[in-house]
Design an enzyme around this catalytic site. Structure first.
Site, PDB file in Angstrom:
ATOM      1  N   GLY A   1      72.779  78.117 -62.926  1.00 13.41           N
ATOM      2  CA  GLY A   1      73.285  78.771 -61.711  1.00 13.41           C
ATOM      3  C   GLY A   1      74.787  78.959 -61.763  1.00 13.41           C
TER       4      GLY A   1
ATOM      5  N   GLY B   1      68.297  78.469 -68.156  1.00 16.38           N
ATOM      6  CA  GLY B   1      67.334  77.537 -68.755  1.00 16.38           C
ATOM      7  C   GLY B   1      66.329  78.189 -69.686  1.00 16.38           C
TER       8      GLY B   1
ATOM      9  NE  ARG C   1      71.689  70.335 -67.220  1.00 18.39           N
ATOM     10  CZ  ARG C   1      71.033  70.829 -66.187  1.00 18.39           C
ATOM     11  NH1 ARG C   1      70.448  70.013 -65.329  1.00 18.39           N
ATOM     12  NH2 ARG C   1      70.995  72.126 -65.988  1.00 18.39           N
TER      13      ARG C   1
ATOM     14  CE  LYS D   1      60.807  87.206 -57.287  1.00 20.12           C
ATOM     15  NZ  LYS D   1      60.809  86.178 -56.261  1.00 20.12           N
TER      16      LYS D   1
HETATM   17  P1  AMP Z   1      64.507  84.140 -63.908  1.00 17.07           P
HETATM   18  O1  AMP Z   1      64.376  82.759 -63.355  1.00 17.07           O
HETATM   19  O2  AMP Z   1      64.765  85.192 -62.893  1.00 17.07           O
HETATM   20  O3  AMP Z   1      65.441  84.219 -65.090  1.00 17.07           O
HETATM   21  O4  AMP Z   1      63.069  84.522 -64.458  1.00 17.07           O
HETATM   22  C1  AMP Z   1      62.409  83.803 -65.453  1.00 17.07           C
HETATM   23  C2  AMP Z   1      60.942  84.077 -65.363  1.00 17.07           C
HETATM   24  O5  AMP Z   1      60.718  85.448 -65.509  1.00 17.07           O
HETATM   25  C3  AMP Z   1      60.128  83.400 -66.418  1.00 17.07           C
HETATM   26  O6  AMP Z   1      59.395  82.364 -65.833  1.00 17.07           O
HETATM   27  C4  AMP Z   1      59.227  84.507 -66.957  1.00 17.07           C
HETATM   28  O7  AMP Z   1      57.886  84.133 -67.055  1.00 17.07           O
HETATM   29  C5  AMP Z   1      59.374  85.584 -65.917  1.00 17.07           C
HETATM   30  N1  AMP Z   1      59.099  86.922 -66.469  1.00 17.07           N
HETATM   31  C6  AMP Z   1      59.621  87.462 -67.573  1.00 17.07           C
HETATM   32  N2  AMP Z   1      59.072  88.647 -67.817  1.00 17.07           N
HETATM   33  C7  AMP Z   1      58.169  88.888 -66.845  1.00 17.07           C
HETATM   34  C8  AMP Z   1      57.267  89.947 -66.563  1.00 17.07           C
HETATM   35  N3  AMP Z   1      57.209  91.030 -67.348  1.00 17.07           N
HETATM   36  N4  AMP Z   1      56.492  89.841 -65.468  1.00 17.07           N
HETATM   37  C9  AMP Z   1      56.561  88.754 -64.677  1.00 17.07           C
HETATM   38  N5  AMP Z   1      57.385  87.726 -64.882  1.00 17.07           N
HETATM   39  C10 AMP Z   1      58.189  87.771 -65.966  1.00 17.07           C
END
Ligand code: AMP
Length: 396
Positions: free
Chosen positions: A373, A350, A36, A197
Site C-alpha cells: 500500500g 504482494g 520483512r 480492479k
Molecule cells: P490487486 O489486489 O488489485 O493487485 O489484484 C490482485 C488480484 O487480481 C489477484 O488476486 C488476481 O487473481 C486478480 N486478477 C488478475 N487477473 C484477473 C482477471 N483477469 N480476472 C479477475 N481477477 C483477476
C-alpha cells in the site's frame, strides 16, 4: 528535503525506539515468511554497533484495538531471536511503568521487543497521550517501517514529533529508489500495471501517465479498458462506473504520446475456477459466457519486446488470476522478462513479489519494495505521513 539519516548520529547508551514492519504472515502460531524481519536487520545491526539500547515496536494483523493472543508478537520474537546476535527481551505490555522500567534496565546492545502496538485503539487513532507513552520508552525515534508509512498512527507519526527522529536504512532505501523512479528514470520508462480492479489503480495510472513512455495493462482491470473501447469482454471482470475514466485515459495516452498497451489475446474460462473449461483466444474480443483470466501468448510477446528495451521498469499487479496455475503463465512470463532485462527494475505489491519469488528471480530485481500500500501511494504522488513526520527540523 532529505530524510534525517542515522549513520552519523551518536547513539552510544541511548534508548532507541525502532518502529519496524514485522507484520509477517503467521499460520498456526508459526511465522511462514520472515522476509520483512530480515529486511530490517541492517538497521538493527547498525543500532547495536553504535551501542544503542533498542526498543522494537510493530503492528501485527488487525486486532482492532484489543488485546488478542492471535495477534501476539510472541511467535515473531522467537524467529527474530534466531536472526540477531543480541540478547532479546519481550514485553507483554506496550506501554506503562513496567515497560519503561524494562527499557531503562536494558544494557547497551540489548533489544526489547514490545507487544503489538495495535492492541491499543489509540495507536490507529494517533492519540497524543498514547504517543507520549510510547515516547517515554526512548530517547531517540527511528522509523524503518516503510510498509506502514502511509498510515498516520501513534508509532509511525505521532511519536516522531516527540523525539529526535531518523529514517532507518530500509526506509531510506525505499524512498531513494521510489523517488528516483518518479524524478529521473532512465528511458524508456515502462510501467506494467495489473491486478483486479481499475478503481484501486486509477490514481497510480493517472500519476504515472506523464512520467512513463509505455504503460502495459494486464489482469482483470484490462477488461474495463477494453469494454470502454466497445470490445466485447463476455463475463470478464468489469467496473462499469470506471469505463468513462478508462476511456479517457486511453484518449489522453494518444494525446500525450504514451504508448498504452492492452491485451490483444487471452486465456479465457467458462467460470472463475481452476476446474473451469479454458481456451486460448487469438483475438481481443471475448465471447458471451466466457471470461478473460490471463493474457495470451501474443500479448506476452508484445510486452516482452517492450520490457527488453526498457531503461526503467515499475511493476505492480498480476497479469491474470495467477493463484490458479492454469492462469499464471502471463504473470510468470512477465516476472521472468523483467528479471532478464538490463533496466533498473522496481517491483511493488504482494502478488507481483510472490510471482517474482515463485519464478526464483528475486535477486535479479533492482528493488523489491516491502510496502504494498505504501509503495502504491508513493507512486500515486501522495505524501506518506510516516515519512513527512521525519522531515521536521526539530523536536516540537
Ligand atoms: P490487486 O489486489 O488489485 O493487485 O489484484 C490482485 C488480484 O487480481 C489477484 O488476486 C488476481 O487473481 C486478480 N486478477 C488478475 N487477473 C484477473 C482477471 N483477469 N480476472 C479477475 N481477477 C483477476
Amino acid at each position: 528535503m532529505e530524510l534525517p539519516r542515522l549513520e552519523n548520529v551518536d547513539l552510544a547508551g541511548k534508548r532507541v525506539f525502532l518502529r519496524v514492519d514485522f507484520n509477517v504472515p503467521i499460520e498456526n502460531g508459526k511465522v511462514t515468511d520472515k522476509t520483512r524481519i530480515e529486511k530490517t536487520l541492517p538497521t538493527i545491526e547498525l543500532l547495536l554497533k553504535k551501542g544503542a539500547r533498542v526498543i522494537i515496536a510493530s503492528h501485527l494483523g488487525r486486532p482492532k484495538g484489543q488485546v488478542n493472543p492471535e495477534f501476539s508478537m510472541a511467535p515473531v520474537v522467537e524467529v527474530f531471536k534466531g536472526l540477531v546476535k543480541a540478547n532479546v527481551l519481550f514485553s507483554k505490555n506496550v506501554i506503562g511503568d513496567d515497560v519503561v522500567q524494562m527499557s531503562k534496565e536494558l544494557k547497551e546492545g540489548e533489544i526489547l521487543v514490545i507487544e503489538n502496538v495495535r492492541f491499543h485503539k489509540e495507536e490507529e487513532e494517533n492519540e497524543p497521550g498514547f504517543s507520549k507513552k510510547l515516547a517515554a520508552l526512548a530517547d531517540v525515534y527511528v522509523n524503518d517501517a516503510f510498509g506502514a508509512a502511509h498510515r498516520a498512527h501513534a508509532s509511525t507519526e505521532g511519536i516522531a514529533h516527540l523525539l529526535p527522529a531518523y529514517a532507518g536504512l530500509l526506509m531510506h532505501k525505499e524512498i531513494v529508489e521510489l523517488s528516483a523512479l518518479l524524478s529521473r528514470p532512465a528511458r524508456p520508462f515502462v510501467a506494467i500495471i495489473g491486478g483486479s480492479k481499475v478503481s484501486s489503480k486509477i490514481k497510480v495510472l493517472t500519476n504515472l501517465f506523464d512520467k512513463v513512455n509505455h504503460l502495459l495493462i494486464g489482469g482483470g482491470m484490462a477488461y474495463t479498458f477494453l469494454k470502454s473501447r466497445a470490445v466485447p469482454v463476455g463475463n470478464s471482470l468489469v467496473e462499469k462506473e470506471f469505463e468513462v475514466q478508462a476511456f479517457q485515459l486511453i484518449e489522453k495516452a494518444g494525446v500525450a504520446g504514451v504508448d498504452l498497451q492492452l491485451p490483444v489475446d487471452h486465456i479465457i474460462a467458462d467460470s472463475f475456477s481452476d476446474k473451469a473449461k479454458t481456451k486460448s483466444v487469438d483475438k481481443m474480443g471475448i465471447l458471451e459466457g466466457w471470461m478473460g483470466m490471463d493474457i495470451g501468448s501474443k500479448t506476452v510477446a508484445n510486452y516482452e519486446k517492450i520490457i527488453k528495451n526498457a531503461g526503467t521498469i515499475f511493476w505492480n499487479g498480476p497479469m491474470g488470476v495467477f493463484e490458479m496455475d492454469k492462469f499464471a503463465n502471463g504473470t510468470m512470463a512477465i516476472a521472468k522478462a523483467i528479471a532478464k532485462s538490463k533496466a533498473k527494475t522496481v517491483v511493488g505489491g504482494g502478488d507481483s513479489i510472490a510471482a517474482i519469488n515463485k519464478a526464483g528471480v528475486a535477486d535479479k530485481i533492482t528493488h523489491i519494495s516491502t510496502g504494498g500500500g505504501a509503495s502504491l501511494e508513493f507512486m500515486e504522488g501522495r505524501k506518506l505521513p510516516g515519512v513527512e513526520a521525519l522531515k521536521k527540523k526539530e523536536v516540537e
